[in-house]
Design an enzyme around this catalytic site. Structure first.
Site, PDB file in Angstrom:
ATOM      1  N   TYR A 128      51.591  -4.111  19.321  1.00  0.00           N
ATOM      2  CA  TYR A 128      50.287  -4.540  19.829  1.00  0.00           C
ATOM      3  C   TYR A 128      50.475  -5.586  20.916  1.00  0.00           C
ATOM      4  CZ  TYR A 128      50.949  -8.246  16.262  1.00  0.00           C
ATOM      5  OH  TYR A 128      51.444  -9.242  15.472  1.00  0.00           O
ATOM      6  N   SER A 206      48.323 -18.749  16.385  1.00  0.00           N
ATOM      7  CA  SER A 206      47.569 -17.492  16.320  1.00  0.00           C
ATOM      8  C   SER A 206      46.124 -17.723  15.889  1.00  0.00           C
ATOM      9  CB  SER A 206      48.239 -16.514  15.358  1.00  0.00           C
ATOM     10  OG  SER A 206      49.468 -16.069  15.881  1.00  0.00           O
TER      11      SER A 206
END
Ligand code: 76R
Length: 233
Positions: A128, A206
């Site tokens: 991804y 993140s």
């Protein structure tokens, strides 16, 4: 396939290698031998090609190719399309060493710039793309370097819990594709993919700053086996 007869100027990164992820669907005209030849020709040029059979509707096969010269990647792409594969998505990047890992031994830097893929015993494949946010109040790029470095240390430490189960290959794509990094994960089990991605969601780097593109999941296999499994006999 023959290379172009005209002289062509190489397009070579000054360090590391050029990378392309190609996501394809098979069609009625896909030719098994032509696909296998495309991969063999790339390997004969000194390039690496990782093949994965994919799950779900997004793609049937993925090829992650690494080469010193972007023209080699172009030749592979041309040959795969000529073999009757339909290109449905792609990602263009370059290997790099993280600016937060400049202190690591040279051997580790070389492993980041010139990874040898696929790693053994890690068939669960995930790709991804991701970026770091540039929102008001959550802008990674306005944080001082030391703060970013600290957050990346936290990230590295949580990543090391997965030593032996997960190999990350993070390739840089600022200026080469729509996100800032391509994240390729090679894992022992499919639930290692889920566990590492879930765990990282709690890393400040993140949780506060990560932005993600589509996820692609499959299994690494020899090209001939991958082709058989997706019905190209
Ligand atoms: O190179 C190193 O191993 C040093 C530590 C390290 C760096 C610098 C490291 C370790 N990563 C680094 C850089 Mn990573 N990584 C991701 C994702 O889904 C998400 O939330 C993020 C996607 C995963 C799953 C993952 C896993 N990492 C980066 C960077 C570049 C940042 C930059 O340079 O600004 C990104 C975008 C990124 C993203 N990371 C690890 C892992 C794991 C499992 C480890 C430890 C294993 C190992 O040492 O190889």
């Amino acid at each position: 396939m023959a290379s172009s007869p005209e002289p062509i100027e190489p397009s070579t990164p000054s360090e590391g290698v050029a990378v392309v992820h190609l996501f394809v669907k098979v069609g009625p005209l896909t030719e098994r031998e032509a696909v296998l030849t495309a991969i063999k020709d790339a390997e004969a040029r000194g390039d690496q090609v990782v093949t994965a059979a994919m799950l779900g509707h997004k793609a049937d096969l993925a090829f992650m190719a690494l080469a010193a010269d972007q023209w080699h990647l172009r030749r592979l792409q041309t040959a795969l399309v000529q073999a009757g594969l339909e290109l449905v998505d792609s990602y263009v990047s370059l290997t790099e060493t993280s600016e937060y890992a400049q202190g690591v031994p040279d051997e580790m830097k070389q492993a980041r710039l010139h990874p040898v893929l696929p790693p053994e015993g890690k068939p669960a494949f995930c790709f991804y793309p991701m970026s770091k946010k540039r929102d008001v109040g959550a802008n990674w790029f306005t944080l001082p370097y030391d703060e970013r470095k600290e957050l990346m240390y936290e990230h590295g430490a949580s990543g090391r819990q997965f030593a032996g189960r997960v190999q990350q290959v993070v390739t840089g794509s600022t200026g080469t594709d729509d996100y800032e990094w391509g994240v390729t994960l090679f894992c022992v089990h499919p639930d290692d993919v889920k566990a590492v991605v879930y765990t990282m969601r709690f890393d400040q780097a993140s949780a506060l700053y990560g932005e993600f593109g589509p996820f692609y999941v499959g299994m690494v296999a020899e090209p001939s086996a991958a082709l058989s499994e997706v019905g190209v006999l």
